[in-house]
Design a protein around this motif. Structure first.
Motif, short mmCIF file in Angstrom:
data_model
loop_
_atom_site.label_atom_id
_atom_site.label_comp_id
_atom_site.label_asym_id
_atom_site.label_seq_id
_atom_site.Cartn_x
_atom_site.Cartn_y
_atom_site.Cartn_z
N LEU A 177 0.83 -1.21 0.00
CA LEU A 177 0.00 0.00 0.00
C LEU A 177 0.87 1.26 0.00
N GLU A 178 1.97 1.21 0.76
CA GLU A 178 2.86 2.36 0.78
C GLU A 178 3.51 2.59 -0.58
N LEU A 179 3.85 1.53 -1.29
CA LEU A 179 4.45 1.68 -2.62
C LEU A 179 3.46 2.34 -3.58
N ASP A 180 2.18 2.00 -3.45
CA ASP A 180 1.16 2.66 -4.27
C ASP A 180 1.13 4.16 -3.99
N ARG A 181 1.22 4.52 -2.72
CA ARG A 181 1.20 5.93 -2.33
C ARG A 181 2.46 6.65 -2.84
N ILE A 182 3.59 5.97 -2.79
CA ILE A 182 4.83 6.57 -3.30
C ILE A 182 4.72 6.88 -4.78
N ARG A 183 4.14 5.95 -5.55
CA ARG A 183 3.97 6.20 -6.99
C ARG A 183 3.01 7.35 -7.24
N GLU A 184 2.03 7.49 -6.39
CA GLU A 184 1.08 8.60 -6.54
C GLU A 184 1.75 9.95 -6.30
N LEU A 185 2.54 10.01 -5.23
CA LEU A 185 3.18 11.27 -4.85
C LEU A 185 4.48 11.52 -5.61
N GLY A 186 5.19 10.45 -5.93
CA GLY A 186 6.48 10.60 -6.60
C GLY A 186 7.66 10.67 -5.65
N TYR A 187 7.42 10.50 -4.35
CA TYR A 187 8.52 10.50 -3.40
C TYR A 187 8.20 9.55 -2.25
N ALA A 188 9.25 9.16 -1.52
CA ALA A 188 9.10 8.31 -0.34
C ALA A 188 9.70 9.02 0.86
N ALA A 189 9.16 8.73 2.04
CA ALA A 189 9.69 9.27 3.28
C ALA A 189 10.01 8.13 4.23
N SER A 190 10.93 8.39 5.15
CA SER A 190 11.34 7.37 6.12
C SER A 190 11.64 8.04 7.45
N ALA A 191 11.25 7.37 8.53
CA ALA A 191 11.56 7.85 9.87
C ALA A 191 12.12 6.68 10.67
N GLY A 192 13.43 6.57 10.73
CA GLY A 192 14.08 5.55 11.53
C GLY A 192 14.01 4.14 10.98
N GLU A 193 13.79 3.97 9.68
CA GLU A 193 13.62 2.63 9.11
C GLU A 193 14.95 1.90 8.87
N ARG A 194 15.95 2.61 8.41
CA ARG A 194 17.26 1.99 8.17
C ARG A 194 18.21 2.29 9.30
N GLN A 195 18.09 3.45 9.88
CA GLN A 195 18.91 3.89 11.00
C GLN A 195 17.97 4.58 11.98
N SER A 196 17.94 4.14 13.21
CA SER A 196 16.86 4.52 14.12
C SER A 196 16.76 6.02 14.39
N ASP A 197 17.86 6.74 14.34
CA ASP A 197 17.82 8.15 14.68
C ASP A 197 17.82 9.07 13.46
N ALA A 198 17.52 8.52 12.29
CA ALA A 198 17.58 9.30 11.05
C ALA A 198 16.24 9.34 10.34
N GLY A 199 16.02 10.42 9.59
CA GLY A 199 14.85 10.54 8.73
C GLY A 199 15.28 10.98 7.36
N SER A 200 14.43 10.74 6.34
CA SER A 200 14.82 11.10 4.98
C SER A 200 13.60 11.20 4.07
N VAL A 201 13.81 11.84 2.92
CA VAL A 201 12.84 11.89 1.84
C VAL A 201 13.61 11.66 0.55
N ALA A 202 13.07 10.83 -0.36
CA ALA A 202 13.80 10.44 -1.56
C ALA A 202 12.89 10.39 -2.78
N VAL A 203 13.51 10.58 -3.94
CA VAL A 203 12.80 10.58 -5.23
C VAL A 203 13.60 9.73 -6.21
N PRO A 204 12.92 8.89 -7.00
CA PRO A 204 13.64 8.04 -7.96
C PRO A 204 14.23 8.82 -9.12
N VAL A 205 15.27 8.25 -9.72
CA VAL A 205 15.94 8.83 -10.89
C VAL A 205 15.92 7.80 -12.01
N PHE A 206 15.73 8.28 -13.25
CA PHE A 206 15.59 7.39 -14.40
C PHE A 206 16.60 7.73 -15.48
#
Length: 264
Positions: A177-206
């Protein structure tokens, strides 16, 4: 598949396991992870060791990547078109936002950071270049996964989704469901998913052949809040789309967010 091709793939799989796994591995661990006999694994490791692609520690009786592997990795990073084309854009966005800006490349089974423009705050983030990370954890991985082929997404969601932190998404239905939302918005966000004290926002490149990587802005979670993500996403999309254009790719259609966080 011919025997020669199969042998070559097994050697490649062993090297990739060292790139994505722990710093050192023993014969039994490699055998178990790749479902190969210990005899086959031992022959592969001996061959790789003869070319300094891996090194053996007689005290631990385990192997690690060797100097030749490091040289190959450094050469690949230096000569990556994605990296060299992205770097001035990463610096431009870093100077605007003052947070660390990264570029990642999709690789077999995951992704790696190619380069970064480190933030200018006193407390900032930096990432480890060249280390493989899974696609389901963190904004860079998730936005690449969202634009990957459907069969690849299905394979990943059918397997184990390892928890890197307590916030790593491990529910395949929720992640889909989150992947569907990412495709709709064009970006993804993260809060502590890979590193517990970090946050990020990312956009794909083609590139001309499709998805090649992602651009992200990352920082400490106390600064990379939901409001920060909503305000920053349009700027990350702009930079990622400019990078896509310079690489000869085509950005996907999406509902672009405004600085208020709404889509249009």
């Amino acid at each position: 598949m011919t025997g020669g091709t199969g042998a070559t793939e097994r050697v490649a799989d062993v090297l990739l396991l060292f790139a994505a796994g722990p710093p050192t591995l023993g014969v039994s661990r490699v055998s178990r992870e790749l479902d190969l006999s210990k005899a086959v694994v031992h022959r592969i490791l001996k061959s790789l060791g003869s070319r300094d692609l891996i090194a053996y520690d007689p005290e631990t009786r385990e192997y690690r990547l060797g100097p030749a592997a490091a040289a190959l990795g450094s050469r690949a990073l230096r000569e990556s078109d994605l990296r060299t084309t992205a770097l001035p854009l990463l610096t431009e966005l870093r100077d605007r936002l003052h947070e660390t800006v990264t570029v990642s490349s999709k690789v077999h089974g995951g992704r790696i950071y190619l380069d970064q423009a480190v933030g200018t705050h006193e407390i900032t983030m930096s990432v480890e270049l060249g280390r493989a990370y899974p696609l389901h954890a963190g904004s860079s991985g998730k936005c690449m996964l969202a634009y990957s082929a459907a069969d690849e997404v299905d394979r990943l969601l059918a397997g184990e989704l390892a928890a890197l932190t307590s916030s790593t998404p491990t529910d395949p239905d929720a992640l889909r469901l989150e992947l569907d939302r990412i495709r709709e918005l064009g970006y993804a966000a993260s809060a502590g998913e890979r590193q517990s004290d970090a946050g990020s926002v990312a956009v794909p490149v083609f590139g001309p052949g499709g998805l090649v990587g992602a651009v992200s802005v990352c920082g400490p979670r106390f600064r990379v809040t939901g409001d920060f993500v909503a305000a920053t996403a349009p700027e990350v999309i702009e930079i990622a789309d400019r990078l896509t254009a310079r690489l000869g790719g085509i950005a996907p259609d999406r509902a672009r967010p405004t600085s208020s966080g709404r889509t249009r």
